[in-house]
Scaffold this motif. Sequence first.
Motif, PDB file in Angstrom:
ATOM      1  N   LYS A 170       0.820  -1.214   0.000  1.00 21.40           N
ATOM      2  CA  LYS A 170       0.000   0.000   0.000  1.00 21.40           C
ATOM      3  C   LYS A 170       0.856   1.267   0.000  1.00 21.40           C
ATOM      4  O   LYS A 170       0.635   2.192   0.778  1.00 21.40           O
ATOM      5  CB  LYS A 170      -0.952  -0.008   1.206  1.00 21.40           C
ATOM      6  N   GLN A 173      -1.137   4.639  -0.620  1.00 20.08           N
ATOM      7  CA  GLN A 173      -1.884   5.136   0.535  1.00 20.08           C
ATOM      8  C   GLN A 173      -0.945   5.637   1.635  1.00 20.08           C
ATOM      9  O   GLN A 173      -1.199   6.672   2.251  1.00 20.08           O
ATOM     10  CB  GLN A 173      -2.799   4.042   1.083  1.00 20.08           C
ATOM     11  N   ARG A 174       0.127   4.896   1.883  1.00 20.98           N
ATOM     12  CA  ARG A 174       1.064   5.292   2.928  1.00 20.98           C
ATOM     13  C   ARG A 174       1.764   6.604   2.572  1.00 20.98           C
ATOM     14  O   ARG A 174       2.001   7.456   3.432  1.00 20.98           O
ATOM     15  CB  ARG A 174       2.084   4.181   3.155  1.00 20.98           C
ATOM     16  N   ARG A 176       0.568   9.046   0.695  1.00 19.76           N
ATOM     17  CA  ARG A 176      -0.398  10.133   0.862  1.00 19.76           C
ATOM     18  C   ARG A 176      -0.604  10.472   2.340  1.00 19.76           C
ATOM     19  O   ARG A 176      -0.657  11.648   2.724  1.00 19.76           O
ATOM     20  CB  ARG A 176      -1.736   9.742   0.242  1.00 19.76           C
ATOM     21  N   SER A 177      -0.737   9.421   3.141  1.00 23.35           N
ATOM     22  CA  SER A 177      -0.973   9.635   4.573  1.00 23.35           C
ATOM     23  C   SER A 177       0.198  10.364   5.215  1.00 23.35           C
ATOM     24  O   SER A 177       0.003  11.247   6.065  1.00 23.35           O
ATOM     25  CB  SER A 177      -1.208   8.291   5.273  1.00 23.35           C
ATOM     26  N   LYS A 180       0.091  14.025   4.127  1.00 26.20           N
ATOM     27  CA  LYS A 180      -1.028  14.734   4.749  1.00 26.20           C
ATOM     28  C   LYS A 180      -0.776  15.012   6.221  1.00 26.20           C
ATOM     29  O   LYS A 180      -1.079  16.102   6.736  1.00 26.20           O
ATOM     30  CB  LYS A 180      -2.310  13.921   4.582  1.00 26.20           C
ATOM     31  N   SER A 181      -0.218  14.050   6.930  1.00 19.62           N
ATOM     32  CA  SER A 181       0.018  14.219   8.360  1.00 19.62           C
ATOM     33  C   SER A 181       1.224  15.116   8.639  1.00 19.62           C
ATOM     34  O   SER A 181       1.304  15.759   9.686  1.00 19.62           O
ATOM     35  CB  SER A 181       0.238  12.856   9.032  1.00 19.62           C
ATOM     36  N   TYR A 187       0.210  18.388   1.028  1.00 18.57           N
ATOM     37  CA  TYR A 187      -0.799  17.437   0.540  1.00 18.57           C
ATOM     38  C   TYR A 187      -1.635  18.063  -0.574  1.00 18.57           C
ATOM     39  O   TYR A 187      -1.978  17.401  -1.561  1.00 18.57           O
ATOM     40  CB  TYR A 187      -1.691  16.983   1.687  1.00 18.57           C
TER      41      TYR A 187
END
Length: 234
Positions: A170, A173-174, A176-177, A180-181, A187
């Motif tokens: 993934k 997804q990782r 992007r996360s 974002k964080s 982001y």
Amino acid sequence: MGKGKKKTNKRTKKGPNDSDSIPLDQDENFYFIAGYTDGGFAFGITWEEQAEIERKVRERELHYATKRSLELPEVQLRKIVDVMNRPYDEFAVAYLNVRMGNVFTINELDGDEEDERLRCLVEGEDRLDFEPIPSLDWMQRMGDLFDFANTVQDEVLKKKLKAVLESGRKRNQRFRSLVKSSNPEEYIRLTDFLQMCDRERAIEWLRSIGIELRLLEDVTGANRQEDGNLPTPI
């Protein structure tokens, strides 16, 4: 796919365009023998079927060599991008009408009368007006993310992002996360960056099939109002 006589001594022949290809299992009836039934009958692609395949390939290559112009509003280009970004489904094939610019999907598994009508269109006399729209390749998206990571100014974040892309599951997804964080502004920039990549990829695909795109200006402002509702690229 044809079906023929019982298994005989196999021999290897080459088609007209196969001078450098790997030898195939062939005989006087079959260009390619895929296998044999329990009764010993060969099945595969006959020479007549292969000749028709090659004729269609030559026809389409010649068609690609002829440059065509297509006028589209930006919102219609985004529809092409959205289709390219959809998860791959072998039973749902999306097409672009290169003459009119509209996009449609044919359900190959349990389609209805409309699917059958559309299938007749893409296989009929005007078949060269319809191009199957390719899906985004996983490695293409990984390349986009790697390119974005190289634009990150924060060296610590850049190193973490590249580490995510190098291993594990993934990754998309990782990645992007993590962005974002770590930095909400980054982001937003990532989302804009991927949309730009997808847009350029769609235009490049059109060029590859002989289409020179002319984007029409939005005259009503309606298309601009939709910009805030753009789907996040996969």
